[in-house]
Design a protein around this motif. Structure first.
Motif, PDB file in Angstrom:
ATOM      1  N   THR A 146      19.198  72.636  25.946  1.00  0.00           N
ATOM      2  CA  THR A 146      18.312  71.612  25.398  1.00  0.00           C
ATOM      3  C   THR A 146      18.590  70.292  26.075  1.00  0.00           C
ATOM      4  OG1 THR A 146      18.646  72.729  23.304  1.00  0.00           O
ATOM      5  CG2 THR A 146      17.420  70.672  23.243  1.00  0.00           C
ATOM      6  N   PHE A 147      19.882  69.980  26.198  1.00  0.00           N
ATOM      7  CA  PHE A 147      20.246  68.705  26.815  1.00  0.00           C
ATOM      8  C   PHE A 147      19.760  68.661  28.256  1.00  0.00           C
ATOM      9  CE2 PHE A 147      23.095  65.941  29.175  1.00  0.00           C
ATOM     10  CZ  PHE A 147      22.950  64.775  28.450  1.00  0.00           C
ATOM     11  N   ARG A 148      20.028  69.698  28.994  1.00  0.00           N
ATOM     12  CA  ARG A 148      19.758  69.725  30.427  1.00  0.00           C
ATOM     13  C   ARG A 148      18.247  69.726  30.718  1.00  0.00           C
ATOM     14  NH1 ARG A 148      18.020  70.506  34.447  1.00  0.00           N
ATOM     15  NH2 ARG A 148      18.440  71.782  36.286  1.00  0.00           N
ATOM     16  N   HIS A 149      17.481  70.532  29.936  1.00  0.00           N
ATOM     17  CA  HIS A 149      16.076  70.700  30.286  1.00  0.00           C
ATOM     18  C   HIS A 149      15.128  69.837  29.470  1.00  0.00           C
ATOM     19  CE1 HIS A 149      16.894  73.967  33.017  1.00  0.00           C
ATOM     20  NE2 HIS A 149      17.693  74.508  32.115  1.00  0.00           N
ATOM     21  N   VAL A 150      15.572  69.346  28.313  1.00  0.00           N
ATOM     22  CA  VAL A 150      14.645  68.587  27.462  1.00  0.00           C
ATOM     23  C   VAL A 150      15.109  67.155  27.235  1.00  0.00           C
ATOM     24  CG1 VAL A 150      13.519  68.494  25.213  1.00  0.00           C
ATOM     25  CG2 VAL A 150      13.934  70.703  26.313  1.00  0.00           C
ATOM     26  N   GLU A 151      16.333  66.986  26.694  1.00  0.00           N
ATOM     27  CA  GLU A 151      16.749  65.637  26.304  1.00  0.00           C
ATOM     28  C   GLU A 151      16.964  64.732  27.504  1.00  0.00           C
ATOM     29  OE1 GLU A 151      19.350  65.358  22.521  1.00  0.00           O
ATOM     30  OE2 GLU A 151      19.832  67.259  23.487  1.00  0.00           O
ATOM     31  N   LEU A 152      17.705  65.228  28.518  1.00  0.00           N
ATOM     32  CA  LEU A 152      18.026  64.366  29.667  1.00  0.00           C
ATOM     33  C   LEU A 152      16.774  63.951  30.443  1.00  0.00           C
ATOM     34  CD1 LEU A 152      20.387  63.003  31.027  1.00  0.00           C
ATOM     35  CD2 LEU A 152      20.569  64.950  32.554  1.00  0.00           C
ATOM     36  N   PRO A 153      15.871  64.893  30.780  1.00  0.00           N
ATOM     37  CA  PRO A 153      14.679  64.454  31.529  1.00  0.00           C
ATOM     38  C   PRO A 153      13.857  63.408  30.768  1.00  0.00           C
ATOM     39  CG  PRO A 153      14.869  66.843  31.567  1.00  0.00           C
ATOM     40  CD  PRO A 153      15.905  66.348  30.613  1.00  0.00           C
ATOM     41  N   ILE A 154      13.684  63.618  29.473  1.00  0.00           N
ATOM     42  CA  ILE A 154      12.878  62.649  28.709  1.00  0.00           C
ATOM     43  C   ILE A 154      13.674  61.364  28.496  1.00  0.00           C
ATOM     44  CG2 ILE A 154      11.637  62.248  26.561  1.00  0.00           C
ATOM     45  CD1 ILE A 154      11.146  65.216  26.363  1.00  0.00           C
ATOM     46  N   GLY A 155      14.975  61.524  28.165  1.00  0.00           N
ATOM     47  CA  GLY A 155      15.812  60.353  27.897  1.00  0.00           C
ATOM     48  C   GLY A 155      15.904  59.432  29.102  1.00  0.00           C
ATOM     49  N   LEU A 156      16.021  60.013  30.299  1.00  0.00           N
ATOM     50  CA  LEU A 156      16.105  59.181  31.504  1.00  0.00           C
ATOM     51  C   LEU A 156      14.816  58.397  31.696  1.00  0.00           C
ATOM     52  CD1 LEU A 156      17.909  61.337  34.211  1.00  0.00           C
ATOM     53  CD2 LEU A 156      18.709  59.272  33.075  1.00  0.00           C
ATOM     54  N   ARG A 157      13.676  59.036  31.402  1.00  0.00           N
ATOM     55  CA  ARG A 157      12.404  58.313  31.538  1.00  0.00           C
ATOM     56  C   ARG A 157      12.313  57.192  30.506  1.00  0.00           C
ATOM     57  NH1 ARG A 157      11.457  63.469  33.145  1.00  0.00           N
ATOM     58  NH2 ARG A 157       9.972  63.823  34.824  1.00  0.00           N
ATOM     59  N   MET A 158      12.844  57.456  29.293  1.00  0.00           N
ATOM     60  CA  MET A 158      12.813  56.439  28.242  1.00  0.00           C
ATOM     61  C   MET A 158      13.668  55.231  28.626  1.00  0.00           C
ATOM     62  SD  MET A 158      11.151  57.438  25.489  1.00  0.00           S
ATOM     63  CE  MET A 158      10.674  58.779  24.449  1.00  0.00           C
ATOM     64  N   SER A 159      14.700  55.462  29.448  1.00  0.00           N
ATOM     65  CA  SER A 159      15.624  54.369  29.745  1.00  0.00           C
ATOM     66  C   SER A 159      15.212  53.583  30.982  1.00  0.00           C
ATOM     67  CB  SER A 159      17.038  54.930  29.912  1.00  0.00           C
ATOM     68  OG  SER A 159      17.066  55.845  30.970  1.00  0.00           O
ATOM     69  N   ILE A 160      14.013  53.838  31.506  1.00  0.00           N
ATOM     70  CA  ILE A 160      13.635  53.168  32.761  1.00  0.00           C
ATOM     71  C   ILE A 160      13.570  51.639  32.644  1.00  0.00           C
ATOM     72  CG2 ILE A 160      11.695  52.841  34.352  1.00  0.00           C
ATOM     73  CD1 ILE A 160      11.429  55.866  34.407  1.00  0.00           C
ATOM     74  N   PRO A 161      12.918  51.045  31.604  1.00  0.00           N
ATOM     75  CA  PRO A 161      12.846  49.571  31.602  1.00  0.00           C
ATOM     76  C   PRO A 161      14.210  48.876  31.614  1.00  0.00           C
ATOM     77  CG  PRO A 161      11.295  50.499  30.039  1.00  0.00           C
ATOM     78  CD  PRO A 161      12.110  51.629  30.535  1.00  0.00           C
ATOM     79  N   PRO A 162      15.161  49.221  30.715  1.00  0.00           N
ATOM     80  CA  PRO A 162      16.466  48.543  30.821  1.00  0.00           C
ATOM     81  C   PRO A 162      17.212  48.921  32.092  1.00  0.00           C
ATOM     82  CG  PRO A 162      16.529  50.186  29.083  1.00  0.00           C
ATOM     83  CD  PRO A 162      15.123  50.094  29.527  1.00  0.00           C
ATOM     84  N   MET A 163      16.970  50.148  32.602  1.00  0.00           N
ATOM     85  CA  MET A 163      17.671  50.558  33.822  1.00  0.00           C
ATOM     86  C   MET A 163      17.198  49.725  35.009  1.00  0.00           C
ATOM     87  SD  MET A 163      20.069  52.446  34.664  1.00  0.00           S
ATOM     88  CE  MET A 163      20.378  53.935  33.773  1.00  0.00           C
ATOM     89  N   THR A 164      15.907  49.328  34.991  1.00  0.00           N
ATOM     90  CA  THR A 164      15.408  48.490  36.083  1.00  0.00           C
ATOM     91  C   THR A 164      16.204  47.196  36.159  1.00  0.00           C
ATOM     92  OG1 THR A 164      13.244  49.364  35.541  1.00  0.00           O
ATOM     93  CG2 THR A 164      13.313  47.548  37.087  1.00  0.00           C
TER      94      THR A 164
END
Lengths: 235, 266
Positions: A146-164
Motif C-alpha cells: 500500500t505504501f509503495r504503490h498507493v500512499e507514496l505516489p499520491i503523497g509525493l504529489r501532495m507535497s509538491i507545493p512545499p517541496m518547491t
C-alpha cells in the motif's frame, strides 16, 4: 553612482562565471538527489511506525532542521578532515581526501534540506485520503505494498507545493559553498571582484543569476507536477 | 501540550547525546581536555567578552541582530503584504514581483550586495549616520525576511472568510479600516505560528553575517580556532551547533503547539 559592466565582456570572466554556474547547478542537483533519498526514507520510517527507528529519525530531523546549514557545513568540513578519511588515487597513487569541500557541501545541503523534506513528505503522506488507503488494503495489498504503490505516489504529489520552496531554499543555500572554497558561482564572483573591484556590479549580476536559476527550477518543478498530475488528488 | 513536551524531551536529550557521541568519537581519550577548553571559551562565544562583562559579540550579537532584523522586516513585510492584496494592479503587480525577487534571492548574496550597496555613512537631517557591519547585516537579513513576512501576512488575511470583508464593507468601513479593525485581529492567530517559523529561519540565517565582518558567534569561533589551534575546530563547531539548536528547538516546539491549538479551535 554609475554601474560599470564592461568587465562582463572579458572572455576569462565569462568562463569563470559559466563554470561557476555549472558547479552550482551540479551541487544543487546532487544535493536534491540526497535530499529526496533522505526525505523519502525518513518519512517512510516515520509513517510506517518502524519500531526503534522512529526516535532516531525524529532526533535527526530536529537536529538538522534547527541548526544553521553553514555551521553544519563547517562542522562536516572540519570533522571529516580531522578524522582524515582518504582514498588512494589509482592513477597517481597519491592520497586524496575522501571528502572534499564539494562533497561536504552536497552532504550538508542534503542533510539540512533532507530533514525539512522528511517533514514535508510526511505531511503529504498524511494528506492521502483514508478511503484510498482503505481501498488498497481491501484489495489485498499488504501494508508495505500500500505504501509503495498507493500512499507514496499520491503523497509525493501532495507535497509538491512545499517541496518547491524547499528546492528553491536548497539552491539558495548552495551559495554557501564559496565559504569552503568550492569553485561555485559565488567563488567566480569573488575572484572577479578581487581583480576588477567592481564589487557591487558583480554582486548584482550574481543576484540576478541566482534569481534566474531559482525561477527556472520553479518552472521545471511545475512542468513535472503537471505531467504527473492525478486528476482528483491535489490541485 | 503533552505530545509537544514529549517531543521536546526526546529532541533535547537525543540531540545532546548525538553531539556528545560525535565529540567522543572524534577526540577519544582527549575529550576531557577538549571539554575544559570549551568551558574556558564559553563566555567569549556567548557574549563576545571573556568574562560576561559586555554582551556585544558572539551569540548575544546573533540574538540582537535577529531581533532588529525581525522588527524591520515585520514593518516592511506588513507594508509589502498590504501592497500584495491591494485592489489596484499598479500597486499589486510591483509588490508581488518584489516579494518574489526577495524570496528567491540567496541570503548570502543579499548580504554581500548590501555590504557594497550601502554607503559607509550618509548625512541626513544634519547628522551623520554611519553603517557599521552590524547595521549592514541587519538590513541584509531583513530584506529576504520581509518577503517571507509579506507572504505570511497575505496567507493570514486570505484565511479570514470573505464574509467578514463584505459585512464590514456594508457597515461603511474603508478597505484599510477593515484590514486594521476586522481582518487582521482575526488573522493574527493564523499568522503567529508562521511568523515564529520565519523568526527561527531568520535566526538560523544570522550565522551568515560572519561574511559582513560583524562580531557574531561564527567570527568569534573562527578567532578561537585561530588562537587555540585547528585541532579544536570540530569541538567548537559542535558547540555552536548545540547553541543554535538550544535556541531554535523550543521555538519550533512552541510553533507546533500553537498550530495545533489553532487547528483545534476551528
Amino acid at each position: 553612482m554609475t554601474l560599470d559592466f564592461s568587465w562582463l565582456f572579458d572572455p576569462l570572466y565569462q568562463t569563470w562565471l559559466l563554470r561557476g554556474v555549472g558547479t552550482t547547478i551540479l551541487l544543487s542537483l546532487l544535493g536534491m538527489v540526497l535530499m529526496f533519498v533522505i526525505g523519502i526514507a525518513g518519512a517512510a520510517l516515520l509513517h510506517l511506525k518502524v519500531r526503534f527507528l522512529q526516535s532516531p529519525v525524529t532526533i535527526f530531523v530536529e537536529l538538522f532542521r534547527n541548526t544553521p546549514p553553514l555551521v553544519q557545513l563547517f562542522f562536516l568540513y572540519f570533522m571529516l578532515s580531522e578524522i582524515g578519511l582518504t582514498l588512494t588515487d589509482p592513477v597517481t597513487g597519491g592520497r586524496i581526501p575522501l571528502f572534499t569541500g564539494f562533497t561536504c557541501v552536497v552532504l550538508s545541503l542534503g542533510l539540512y534540506n533532507g530533514a525539512i523534506a522528511v517533514e514535508i513528505i510526511r505531511s503529504g503522506l498524511l494528506a492521502v485520503p483514508a478511503q484510498t488507503v482503505e481501498g488498497a488494503r481491501s484489495l489485498g495489498y499488504s501494508r508495505l505494498q500500500t505504501f509503495r504503490h498507493v500512499e507514496l505516489p499520491i503523497g509525493l504529489r501532495m507535497s509538491i507545493p512545499p517541496m518547491t520552496s524547499n528546492i528553491v531554499s536548497l539552491i539558495k543555500t548552495s551559495s554557501q559553498a564559496v565559504l569552503v572554497a568550492v569553485a561555485d558561482i559565488m567563488y567566480g564572483a569573488t575572484q572577479i571582484m578581487l581583480e576588477t573591484f567592481r564589487n557591487l556590479e558583480v554582486m548584482l549580476l550574481i543576484w540576478v543569476i541566482y534569481l534566474v536559476i531559482a525561477s527556472l527550477a520553479v518552472l521545471v518543478v511545475r512542468r513535472i507536477a503537471a505531467a504527473f498530475r492525478i486528476p482528483g488528488y491535489g490541485s | 501540550m503533552n505530545a509537544e513536551l514529549k517531543l521536546f524531551a526526546l529532541g533535547t536529550a537525543g540531540v545532546t547525546l548525538v553531539l556528545a557521541a560525535l565529540l567522543v568519537t572524534v577526540y577519544g581519550a582527549e575529550t576531557g581536555r577538549v571539554l575544559q577548553a570549551l568551558a574556558a571559551r564559553t563566555p567569549l562565544l556567548l557574549s563576545g567578552s571573556p568574562d560576561f562583562s559586555r554582551f556585544e559579540g558572539g551569540f548575544a550579537a546573533n540574538i540582537v541582530i535577529s531581533i532588529w532584523a525581525m522588527m524591520i522586516a515585520a514593518v516592511a513585510g506588513t507594508a509589502l503584504g498590504i501592497g500584495m492584496i491591494s485592489q489596484s494592479l499598479l500597486v499589486r503587480a510591483p509588490s508581488v514581483l518584489l516579494m518574489n525577487v526577495l524570496r528567491n534571492s540567496p541570503w548570502l548574496v543579499v548580504l554581500y550586495a548590501m555590504l557594497y550597496l550601502l554607503p559607509f555613512e550618509i548625512e541626513a537631517f544634519g547628522t551623520i549616520f554611519s553603517f557599521s557591519p552590524v547595521i549592514k547585516a541587519i538590513i541584509g537579513l531583513a530584506l529576504p525576511v520581509t518577503a517571507n513576512i509579506a507572504e505570511v501576512f497575505r496567507g493570514g488575511v486570505e484565511a479570514v472568510p470573505t464574509g467578514q470583508w463584505e459585512s464590514a464593507r456594508s457597515l461603511g468601513y474603508r478597505r484599510l479600516q477593515i484590514l486594521r479593525r476586522v481582518v487582521v485581529p482575526q488573522a493574527i492567530q493564523f499568522m503567529t505560528p508562521n511568523l515564529m517559523t520565519t523568526y527561527a529561519m531568520l535566526f538560523i540565517g544570522t550565522s551568515l553575517v560572519v561574511v559582513t565582518g560583524a562580531n557574531d558567534i561564527l567570527s568569534v569561533a573562527r578567532t578561537v580556532i585561530a588562537s587555540d589551534g585547528a585541532h579544536y575546530a570540530t569541538a567548537i563547531y559542535l558547540y555552536v551547533l548545540f547553541l543554535f539548536f538550544l535556541f531554535c528547538f523550543p521555538i519550533a516546539i512552541l510553533t507546533r503547539w500553537l498550530e495545533q491549538r489553532v487547528r483545534v479551535r476551528q
